[in-house]
Design an enzyme around this catalytic site. Sequence first.
Site, PDB file in Angstrom:
ATOM      1  N   LYS A 144       0.813  -1.216   0.000  1.00 22.60           N
ATOM      2  CA  LYS A 144       0.000   0.000   0.000  1.00 22.60           C
ATOM      3  C   LYS A 144       0.845   1.265   0.000  1.00 22.60           C
ATOM      4  CE  LYS A 144      -2.023  -1.097   3.585  1.00 22.60           C
ATOM      5  NZ  LYS A 144      -2.282  -1.037   4.897  1.00 22.60           N
ATOM      6  N   ARG A 147     -10.387   1.753   8.949  1.00 25.09           N
ATOM      7  CA  ARG A 147     -10.114   0.347   9.263  1.00 25.09           C
ATOM      8  C   ARG A 147     -11.261  -0.292  10.027  1.00 25.09           C
ATOM      9  NH1 ARG A 147      -4.153   1.047   9.286  1.00 25.09           N
ATOM     10  NH2 ARG A 147      -3.078  -0.911   9.581  1.00 25.09           N
ATOM     11  N   ARG A 181      10.904  -6.636   5.242  1.00 27.13           N
ATOM     12  CA  ARG A 181      10.826  -5.190   5.439  1.00 27.13           C
ATOM     13  C   ARG A 181      11.221  -4.810   6.871  1.00 27.13           C
ATOM     14  NH1 ARG A 181       5.139  -2.198   4.664  1.00 27.13           N
ATOM     15  NH2 ARG A 181       4.846  -2.728   6.838  1.00 27.13           N
ATOM     16  N   ARG A 190      11.373  -1.825  11.831  1.00 30.33           N
ATOM     17  CA  ARG A 190      10.065  -1.502  12.424  1.00 30.33           C
ATOM     18  C   ARG A 190       9.786  -2.405  13.607  1.00 30.33           C
ATOM     19  NH1 ARG A 190       5.276  -0.160   8.326  1.00 30.33           N
ATOM     20  NH2 ARG A 190       4.199  -1.242   9.985  1.00 30.33           N
ATOM     21  N   ARG A 225      -1.473  -8.919  13.274  1.00 29.10           N
ATOM     22  CA  ARG A 225      -2.006  -7.793  12.485  1.00 29.10           C
ATOM     23  C   ARG A 225      -2.767  -8.292  11.256  1.00 29.10           C
ATOM     24  NH1 ARG A 225       1.428  -3.491  10.455  1.00 29.10           N
ATOM     25  NH2 ARG A 225       3.250  -4.822  10.562  1.00 29.10           N
TER      26      ARG A 225
END
Length: 201
Positions: free
Chosen positions: A13, A88, A127, A133, A144
Amino acid sequence: MRLLIMGAPGAGKGTQAAKIAEHYGIPAISTGDIFRANVRQQTELGKQVAQILAAGDYVPDELTERIVVDRLDQPDAADGFLLDGFPRTMHQVDALDDYLTERGRQLDAVLVLAAKPEDLIGRLLKRAEIEGREDDTEETIRYRMEVYQRNTKPLLDHYDQAGLLVRVDGLGTTDEVCERIFAALDAAVDGRAAAGNDDRP
Ligand code: AMP
């Protein structure tokens, strides 16, 4: 263009949002980016949401909605925007619908980047390594993903009924997916125009 981009975590995204925003000359607004920036800068908001983000849970609706409304009221979003990561929940969908209706505006399309969860988990782990992260451990990623699947279904149904849903296969190189997105968005918006339904403010 007023657009939403939806897709499971890791569906690409963020990358596509930047390209779409540039293409249509609209700001890409990511609630996740806004929250992460606040956590980094240790603002009041950042302190409020740090734990929530680390756990992979959702920030409360009212707080998230207030932040989005403030952002959408900025002059650069007056003629269009791309929202990434919002809404969301159905509460957020209703808040966005109310916000737009009050201003006599409408969404042009809701873009969905479709991909299989298992493909995405691998992508996210990679990632996490690159970006460091903290919310991207394997356990949090799986959590998630579950949260996304559970909460997003009613949203997709809502936008499908509104005739706004544009599904694009999210598998492929960034450029391939990007081309697909532009073609699908143009077809959706042109299709609506051809149907004599383009009197959107
Ligand atoms: P993202 O970068 O979109 O994956 O978002 C990262 C994290 O920010 C999420 O796991 C949530 O903790 C929080 N977040 C982002 N957008 C929202 C939203 N619309 N509602 C609630 N929490 C959000």
